[in-house]
Every structure is written in C-alpha cells, then in structure tokens.
Enzyme design. Sequence first.
Site, short mmCIF file in Angstrom:
data_model
loop_
_atom_site.label_atom_id
_atom_site.label_comp_id
_atom_site.label_asym_id
_atom_site.label_seq_id
_atom_site.Cartn_x
_atom_site.Cartn_y
_atom_site.Cartn_z
CG ASP A 116 -2.08 1.29 1.32
OD1 ASP A 116 -2.86 1.36 0.53
OD2 ASP A 116 -1.37 2.16 2.00
CD GLU A 172 -3.87 1.17 -3.47
OE1 GLU A 172 -5.15 1.27 -3.10
OE2 GLU A 172 -2.86 1.76 -2.80
CB CYS A 225 -13.66 -5.08 7.26
SG CYS A 225 -13.09 -6.27 8.76
CB CYS A 277 -16.52 -9.03 8.81
SG CYS A 277 -16.70 -7.30 8.73
CB CYS A 296 -14.67 -3.31 11.03
SG CYS A 296 -15.82 -3.99 9.94
CB CYS A 306 -16.60 -7.66 12.67
SG CYS A 306 -14.95 -7.00 11.84
CG ASP A 345 -0.84 3.68 5.69
OD1 ASP A 345 -1.88 3.95 5.03
OD2 ASP A 345 -0.30 4.34 6.13
#
Length: 402
Positions: free
Chosen positions: A182, A266, A333, A336, A352, A355, A362
């Site tokens: 990232d 990315e 997330c 989940c 999140c 959850c 990052d």
Amino acid sequence: MQRLQAYRFELKLNGEQQRLMRRFAGSCRHVYNKALALQQARHEAGEKKLGYAALCKALTEWKARPETLWLNETPSQALQQALKNLEHAYKNFFEKRANFPRFKKKGQSDSFRYPQGIKLDQGNSRIFLPKLGWLRYRNSRDVLGEVKNATVSQSGGKWFVSIQTEREVDQPLPQGEAVGIDMGIARFATLSDGRHIEPLNSFKKHQQQLARYQRAMSRKVKFSNNWKKAKAQIQRIHTRIANTRKDFLHKASCQISQNHAMIAIEDLQVRNMSKSAKGNSEQHGKRVKQKSGLNRSILDQGWCEFRRQLEYKAAWNGGFVVAVPPQYTSQTCPCCGHVSKDNRQVQTKFACVECAYEENADLVGAINILARGHRVLACGESVQSGRSVKQEPTEATQAIVA
C-alpha cells in the site's frame, strides 16, 4: 532468458567534445521538432500521418537544403533515432500511456542515441562514439553483455552515457512469498506482512533552499551572467533531489523484489490524483492551498518510478508484479469483508463498524491489495488504467503463490 540492462556513466570531456555534443543534441532536437510540426500541419490539412520511413525521406531532403546543411555534421543514425523517438511518442499517446508529443526545448532535452558503431574499452575506461572518437568515462562498475546502443544525455551541466546491453542469463528461482504493498505519504510503502518503509521526502528537505535560490534568480537581469549562474545552481539542486529520490527508490525496490515472488500493488493514476484544484475563472476551486501541498507530497514520493523498477527487478529475480484496482482497499474490512467509509473515520486507524476489527489503516490496505492480487490472477479482474499484468507468473512462482 534474455536480459536487457543499462549502465549509466558520467563522461569526462574536454571543451571541444562538449561543444560537439551540444551541437549534436541541438540537431536531433531540431529534427524532432521539425518532424512534429510537419505531422501537426498534415493533421490540420486532413492528411494522413507520415510513418517512420516517410520521415526518413523528409530528413534526407532537409539535409540537402542550403539553410540546414549543418545537419550533415551530426551522425545520420542519431538523427534517425530522433524520428524514432517521435514515432514512439505518438504510439504512447494513441495507447493512452502519455500526453500528446510536445516540442523539445534547449537545455531540457539535450540527448542523442547511437544504435551501432559503439566500441567499449573497459580496461582503459573509455568508449568510442561515431564522430566523437574515444571518450573517457568514470568507470564505476563492469558492463556485462553485448552492447546494443548508447544514449548520450546532459543533466545538471554534466554529460552522461547510458549503455544498453543484452545477455543470456539463467531463469532465476523466485525467493519468498507473495506480498501486497500500500503506497502512501505518511508511510511510503506498507507491506502486508506488517513491515513498512518510511518516506524520504527528497523535495521537501530541499524546498527552502530551492526557494531561496529561485528568489535570488528572480532579482537578476534575465540572461545575464549572474542570472545564468543562479539558474545553474538551481539545476544542481534539482539534480540532487532527483538523484537522492532515485537512489532511495532503487534500494527499496531491490529489497522488495529480491525477497518476494509475487508483488501486488495498486494501479494508481498519479496524474489524476495530483491534478490542481485551482479551477477556472467561472468556478473557483476549494481548499486550493491544501490540495497543492498534497499534490507536491504525492509527486515527491515517485510512485510511478517505484512501480516501474519493481516490475523489471521482479522479472530479473524470477517473480512478477500484478496491479490491482485501488477502489475501497482502505475501506474494506479484511476480517468480515464489510465495506464502508465509516471504517476509516481516522486517517491512520481502521476500525470496522461491523465486527469491531481494528488495525493500522495502511496495513489493512496492504492486506486487501494482496487478496485482490490473488483474485486478479485467478479471475482476471480488470484494473483501472486498462493495463494488464506485465510479467506472467512462471511455474515456480505459481507454486509459491498458489
């Protein structure tokens, strides 16, 4: 496997050699600009764009004209390579990899290329270039492989030669496992295994010094000797910034490519991310100063160059790079799968709302990028820019990332 590699050295020149190089670079720049103007004129007249062969015929006519007889002093192949550069620029534009070709300016595009006729004497640290003779260079490392071409360029008041070679090497076995990366500003790169690389911020460190010299140059008479000295000092600072950033990116990309078989990153559109927020006379932009600082920080990282280095170095080490869509990687997330912008209410922390999973934002992005990289390989998920994976996984790499 065939391995193409370039070796760049600083040339040690006398005054006459520097004058010849400036003359050759000026001739190549003139041919490039003249060919570009010709192509634009034909386009406005509704005529078809000329190909490389037709431009070479036009070059022969230009060299025979009385007003441009000085083009004959430059090696013909170097002038033809300028036309090839223009053809390549058009190709990049039509394939949406670059902007429309622009006219070259003196002092910013001083370079020319020799496709053949090069002789390299590494024992005596010298290189032979047509119409220039034997030139000495700073021999910092051995050149491996067969010499294919040589490009002479000027940067920061110094002349350099880049020697491209080709050699046969054994297919290397990939080392390490898959990793997701990232990219960011607070952290230059965060890896999915928990490690991260701190940013260098080369421009930011030299920003005040650069601004001071720029103010000093603005107070001098334009094109005077003092103005030229101040401009040369500013060019040296820019060269130092670029070299420092390049050294940092090479070290970071080497470390990652040598220790990982698959690298997921990315597919960022840096050009869109760093667009100005100034707006126009009818619709003014908002938070222009803040966006300008963000754009400066983004461009200071060198994300595109980092990706380019990762791609070819991963191939050299038996691995490969896969680009993934960047949408919602920092809002998903990994526990989940819940996607919401509320998951990242704080810039550096991911929490999140479904959850209650908490982690560094990052790191969560890097984990999601790795997972998405596996989906891209398995299902062929498209990427933002339309560019496909540049290196296909080998059999040895497939066994590791499976």
